[in-house]
Motif scaffolding. Structure first.
Motif, PDB file in Angstrom:
ATOM      1  N   PRO A 283     -18.552 -14.070  -9.828  1.00 56.93           N
ATOM      2  CA  PRO A 283     -17.653 -14.508 -10.904  1.00 56.93           C
ATOM      3  C   PRO A 283     -17.421 -13.439 -11.972  1.00 56.93           C
ATOM      4  CG  PRO A 283     -19.785 -15.554 -11.145  1.00 56.93           C
ATOM      5  CD  PRO A 283     -19.849 -14.781  -9.871  1.00 56.93           C
ATOM      6  N   GLY A 284     -16.583 -12.487 -11.648  1.00 55.64           N
ATOM      7  CA  GLY A 284     -16.188 -11.467 -12.608  1.00 55.64           C
ATOM      8  C   GLY A 284     -14.809 -11.783 -13.162  1.00 55.64           C
ATOM      9  N   TYR A 285     -14.371 -10.931 -14.083  1.00 58.26           N
ATOM     10  CA  TYR A 285     -13.032 -11.080 -14.642  1.00 58.26           C
ATOM     11  C   TYR A 285     -12.227  -9.828 -14.318  1.00 58.26           C
ATOM     12  CZ  TYR A 285      -9.130 -11.401 -17.792  1.00 58.26           C
ATOM     13  OH  TYR A 285      -7.850 -11.440 -18.286  1.00 58.26           O
ATOM     14  N   CYS A 286     -11.021 -10.020 -13.836  1.00 59.68           N
ATOM     15  CA  CYS A 286     -10.149  -8.892 -13.517  1.00 59.68           C
ATOM     16  C   CYS A 286      -8.871  -9.009 -14.334  1.00 59.68           C
ATOM     17  CB  CYS A 286      -9.828  -8.881 -12.028  1.00 59.68           C
ATOM     18  SG  CYS A 286      -8.575  -7.665 -11.599  1.00 59.68           S
ATOM     19  N   LEU A 287      -8.634  -8.025 -15.183  1.00 58.79           N
ATOM     20  CA  LEU A 287      -7.364  -7.962 -15.911  1.00 58.79           C
ATOM     21  C   LEU A 287      -6.356  -7.156 -15.090  1.00 58.79           C
ATOM     22  CD1 LEU A 287      -6.007  -8.655 -18.703  1.00 58.79           C
ATOM     23  CD2 LEU A 287      -6.583  -6.321 -19.394  1.00 58.79           C
ATOM     24  N   HIS A 288      -6.815  -6.008 -14.544  1.00 62.06           N
ATOM     25  CA  HIS A 288      -5.880  -5.107 -13.868  1.00 62.06           C
ATOM     26  C   HIS A 288      -6.339  -4.725 -12.459  1.00 62.06           C
ATOM     27  CE1 HIS A 288      -4.413  -4.068 -18.075  1.00 62.06           C
ATOM     28  NE2 HIS A 288      -3.398  -4.633 -17.449  1.00 62.06           N
ATOM     29  N   VAL A 289      -5.369  -4.694 -11.578  1.00 62.73           N
ATOM     30  CA  VAL A 289      -5.566  -4.249 -10.197  1.00 62.73           C
ATOM     31  C   VAL A 289      -5.238  -2.754 -10.141  1.00 62.73           C
ATOM     32  CG1 VAL A 289      -4.721  -4.519  -7.824  1.00 62.73           C
ATOM     33  CG2 VAL A 289      -4.962  -6.527  -9.325  1.00 62.73           C
ATOM     34  N   ILE A 290      -6.065  -1.984  -9.451  1.00 61.33           N
ATOM     35  CA  ILE A 290      -5.799  -0.540  -9.317  1.00 61.33           C
ATOM     36  C   ILE A 290      -4.771  -0.314  -8.209  1.00 61.33           C
ATOM     37  CG2 ILE A 290      -6.806   1.716  -8.813  1.00 61.33           C
ATOM     38  CD1 ILE A 290      -9.528   0.550  -9.790  1.00 61.33           C
ATOM     39  N   ASN A 291      -5.048  -0.847  -7.011  1.00 62.88           N
ATOM     40  CA  ASN A 291      -4.147  -0.672  -5.869  1.00 62.88           C
ATOM     41  C   ASN A 291      -4.666  -1.545  -4.738  1.00 62.88           C
ATOM     42  OD1 ASN A 291      -1.946   0.639  -4.446  1.00 62.88           O
ATOM     43  ND2 ASN A 291      -3.497   1.767  -3.291  1.00 62.88           N
ATOM     44  N   CYS A 292      -3.813  -1.823  -3.765  1.00 67.72           N
ATOM     45  CA  CYS A 292      -4.233  -2.499  -2.534  1.00 67.72           C
ATOM     46  C   CYS A 292      -3.706  -1.694  -1.355  1.00 67.72           C
ATOM     47  CB  CYS A 292      -3.662  -3.922  -2.442  1.00 67.72           C
ATOM     48  SG  CYS A 292      -4.342  -5.071  -3.653  1.00 67.72           S
ATOM     49  N   HIS A 293      -4.388  -1.779  -0.206  1.00 72.94           N
ATOM     50  CA  HIS A 293      -3.813  -1.203   1.013  1.00 72.94           C
ATOM     51  C   HIS A 293      -4.362  -1.914   2.243  1.00 72.94           C
ATOM     52  CE1 HIS A 293      -7.533   1.318   1.132  1.00 72.94           C
ATOM     53  NE2 HIS A 293      -7.286   1.427   2.420  1.00 72.94           N
ATOM     54  N   GLU A 294      -3.626  -1.752   3.349  1.00 72.90           N
ATOM     55  CA  GLU A 294      -4.059  -2.309   4.634  1.00 72.90           C
ATOM     56  C   GLU A 294      -4.503  -1.163   5.530  1.00 72.90           C
ATOM     57  OE1 GLU A 294      -0.875  -4.688   6.440  1.00 72.90           O
ATOM     58  OE2 GLU A 294      -0.028  -4.847   4.434  1.00 72.90           O
ATOM     59  N   GLU A 295      -5.532  -1.440   6.335  1.00 72.23           N
ATOM     60  CA  GLU A 295      -5.966  -0.464   7.334  1.00 72.23           C
ATOM     61  C   GLU A 295      -6.255  -1.278   8.586  1.00 72.23           C
ATOM     62  OE1 GLU A 295      -8.614   2.572   5.529  1.00 72.23           O
ATOM     63  OE2 GLU A 295      -9.707   2.377   7.408  1.00 72.23           O
ATOM     64  N   GLY A 296      -5.322  -1.291   9.532  1.00 73.08           N
ATOM     65  CA  GLY A 296      -5.462  -2.200  10.668  1.00 73.08           C
ATOM     66  C   GLY A 296      -5.460  -3.630  10.155  1.00 73.08           C
ATOM     67  N   ARG A 297      -6.480  -4.392  10.533  1.00 72.07           N
ATOM     68  CA  ARG A 297      -6.573  -5.778  10.069  1.00 72.07           C
ATOM     69  C   ARG A 297      -7.562  -5.920   8.899  1.00 72.07           C
ATOM     70  NH1 ARG A 297      -3.000  -9.092  10.139  1.00 72.07           N
ATOM     71  NH2 ARG A 297      -4.277 -10.938  10.611  1.00 72.07           N
ATOM     72  N   LYS A 298      -7.818  -4.814   8.219  1.00 76.74           N
ATOM     73  CA  LYS A 298      -8.638  -4.857   7.000  1.00 76.74           C
ATOM     74  C   LYS A 298      -7.720  -4.718   5.780  1.00 76.74           C
ATOM     75  CE  LYS A 298     -12.988  -4.610   8.719  1.00 76.74           C
ATOM     76  NZ  LYS A 298     -12.620  -4.811  10.131  1.00 76.74           N
ATOM     77  N   PHE A 299      -8.029  -5.522   4.760  1.00 79.81           N
ATOM     78  CA  PHE A 299      -7.264  -5.493   3.522  1.00 79.81           C
ATOM     79  C   PHE A 299      -8.174  -4.992   2.400  1.00 79.81           C
ATOM     80  CE2 PHE A 299      -5.557  -7.241  -0.373  1.00 79.81           C
ATOM     81  CZ  PHE A 299      -4.194  -7.055  -0.225  1.00 79.81           C
ATOM     82  N   TYR A 300      -7.725  -4.004   1.662  1.00 79.59           N
ATOM     83  CA  TYR A 300      -8.513  -3.401   0.593  1.00 79.59           C
ATOM     84  C   TYR A 300      -7.879  -3.756  -0.746  1.00 79.59           C
ATOM     85  CZ  TYR A 300     -10.800  -0.413   4.072  1.00 79.59           C
ATOM     86  OH  TYR A 300     -11.525   0.052   5.143  1.00 79.59           O
ATOM     87  N   MET A 301      -8.695  -4.246  -1.667  1.00 76.37           N
ATOM     88  CA  MET A 301      -8.211  -4.531  -3.020  1.00 76.37           C
ATOM     89  C   MET A 301      -9.121  -3.815  -4.015  1.00 76.37           C
ATOM     90  SD  MET A 301      -7.526  -8.179  -4.918  1.00 76.37           S
ATOM     91  CE  MET A 301      -6.221  -8.272  -6.161  1.00 76.37           C
TER      92      MET A 301
END
Ligand code: FE2
Length: 476
Positions: A283-301
């Motif tokens: 249970p953290g708090y996120c104000l801002h997302v840096i970036n997301c990307h896909e690598e095959g069937r893996k999703f990076y946030m």
């Protein structure tokens, strides 16, 4: 009791002054501006905190002002102008504050239709579909002239949104096709909803998808990839009934309920062949997302994850960040087939970093580098402000490079990264530098891959401006 030191001397001089609208060629530039850096830099930020003896309590409540730097072969032109909102027009005419703010309420304050804020427009500014849009929280963007910054009125995407459409301030542009992606929360007590919008590169809405939520999450930012959008839903919950019925600010209607947990919601952007799904995280708090990307069937946030919400640290103006929470760059790895969290990488740096920037022309793909501002005096008690520019790397999972300004000086504005279109290994960072003891502000330009050596150019301004929030750069 430990003695409180003032870790941000003269910070009041960065907030409490009357901003001047102006437009001029910048004289006295020191250093060298790369020949390939040609185009317009934009920053939006809160820039008026006092009227008729009354002071806004909260950083988010100042009237928005957009500033631009136009880089040409002849030099650099600075222009800044307030964004003309209903709130600003009416309060200017009345000579006093009229509307309730995110963190400022007062007897007799007004709201829009008695149910929502009539907000300032002070969060972000992006070129889109041949024009310039300035964004507020939960409101239609305002169209600006890209060069004079004159406000031209609400931008409704050819009639597809209205003043009651939930519409956030963190729209994202997909660099592949120029589509604009945005979201908005419907704060219904019984059926809270996450709305996701996608517009083509000409201002036409392509789709609006709705994802039911369990709680009325306060949500500020999002991430996207070519196929997905992702949201870090923190347990910062909005009690909409309190806001409407008790005359309190949004800030006073929010409660931090970590026992409800945090989740990452991942949804497809286009054809509805997969259901949106959620994975639970600490249970953290996120104000801002840096970036997301896909690598095959893996999703990076990649996000900035705080121990608790930050909004309470944006008050009282000008004494900010008194008890700023620890915050770290964190990478979450999600398996798109099993819909499970399979990895979490947290960097050591905890000095409350914020305002992350990546190469916007490759956003949504794998990016190893990001830049942000940090609070070097993070561990001090009492007020403080951004005084470090940091460069993070997911190759080393660490902050690879840091630039720190001397005491009594501060940095502001998302440190936009601009990559040389002819050489992706070359980039610059542009950010604001405040020298309140001298009563002046300058823009700094850094070599993005060697920030600790200090700025490669300094662009002094004629007048003080306020610390900005979000930025963008458009080549011309
Ligand atoms: Fe933001």
């Amino acid at each position: 009791m430990p003695t409180q030191i003032d870790a941000a001397p003269l910070l009041e001089r960065c907030f409490l002054f009357d901003a001047t609208e102006d437009s001029y060629e910048i004289n006295g530039i020191q250093g060298e501006i790369p020949a390939w850096l040609r185009g317009s830099y934009y920053v939006n930020g809160p820039s008026r905190f006092e009227r008729a003896g009354m002071r806004c309590k909260h950083w988010l409540d100042g009237d928005g002002m957009v500033s631009t730097l136009r880089f040409t072969d002849k030099g650099v032109r600075f222009t800044n102008r307030f964004v003309q909102t209903t709130k600003l027009r009416e309060e200017e005419a009345a000579g006093r504050f009229i509307y309730r703010g995110f963190g400022t309420s007062f007897p007799g304050d007004k709201t829009k239709r008695n149910v929502m804020l009539e907000p300032p427009n002070n969060v972000s500014v992006y070129r889109y579909a041949g024009t310039l849009l300035s964004f507020a929280e939960q409101a239609m963007p305002i169209e600006l002239d890209p060069y004079t910054l004159e406000s031209k009125g609400d931008y409704d995407f050819n009639g597809s949104i209205s003043e009651i459409t939930p519409f956030a301030a963190h729209a994202k542009t997909d660099p592949v096709n120029g589509h604009l992606i945005n979201f908005g929360i419907s704060f219904s007590a019984t059926e809270p909803m996450l709305n996701v919008y996608e517009f083509d590169d000409k201002g036409e809405m392509l789709r609006r998808r709705r994802h039911p939520l369990k709680y009325q999450h306060s949500l500020h930012d999002m991430g996207f990839t070519p196929n997905y959008v992702a949201f870090y839903l923190s347990p910062l919950i909005m009690d909409f009934n309190r806001f409407v019925n008790e005359g309190v600010s949004v800030m006073e209607s929010l409660s931090w309920e970590p026992e409800k947990g945090s989740t990452i919601l991942v949804a497809q952007r286009s054809a509805k062949t997969e259901e949106a799904f959620r994975v639970e995280v600490e249970p953290g708090y996120c104000l801002h997302v840096i970036n997301c990307h896909e690598e095959g069937r893996k999703f990076y946030m990649d996000v900035f994850e705080m121990e608790r919400p930050i909004y309470g640290e944006y008050q009282p103006i000008p004494d900010l960040f008194g008890t700023a929470p620890a915050c770290r760059p964190v990478r979450y790895i999600i398996d798109l087939d099993t819909k499970a969290l399979v990895g979490r990488i947290a960097m050591e740096y905890d000095k409350s970093p914020d305002f992350p920037a990546v190469d916007s022309h490759r956003a949504g793909t794998e990016l190893n580098d990001f830049w942000a501002l940090g609070i070097g005096e993070f561990h001090a008690s009492g007020r403080k402000f951004f005084d470090e520019l940091i460069h993070g790397s997911w190759k080393s999972n660490s902050i690879a490079d840091v630039y720190r300004v001397p005491r009594e000086q501060y940095l502001g504005g998302e440190p936009v990264s601009v990559f040389n279109p002819a050489n992706k290994d070359e980039a610059v960072i542009i950010c604001e530098h405040f020298l309140p003891a001298e009563g002046r502000v300058e823009f700094l330009i850094f070599d993005a891959f060697n920030i600790s050596k200090g700025p490669i150019a300094k662009l002094p301004l004629k007048h003080m401006i306020h610390a900005g929030f979000h930025t963008s750069f458009e080549f011309e």
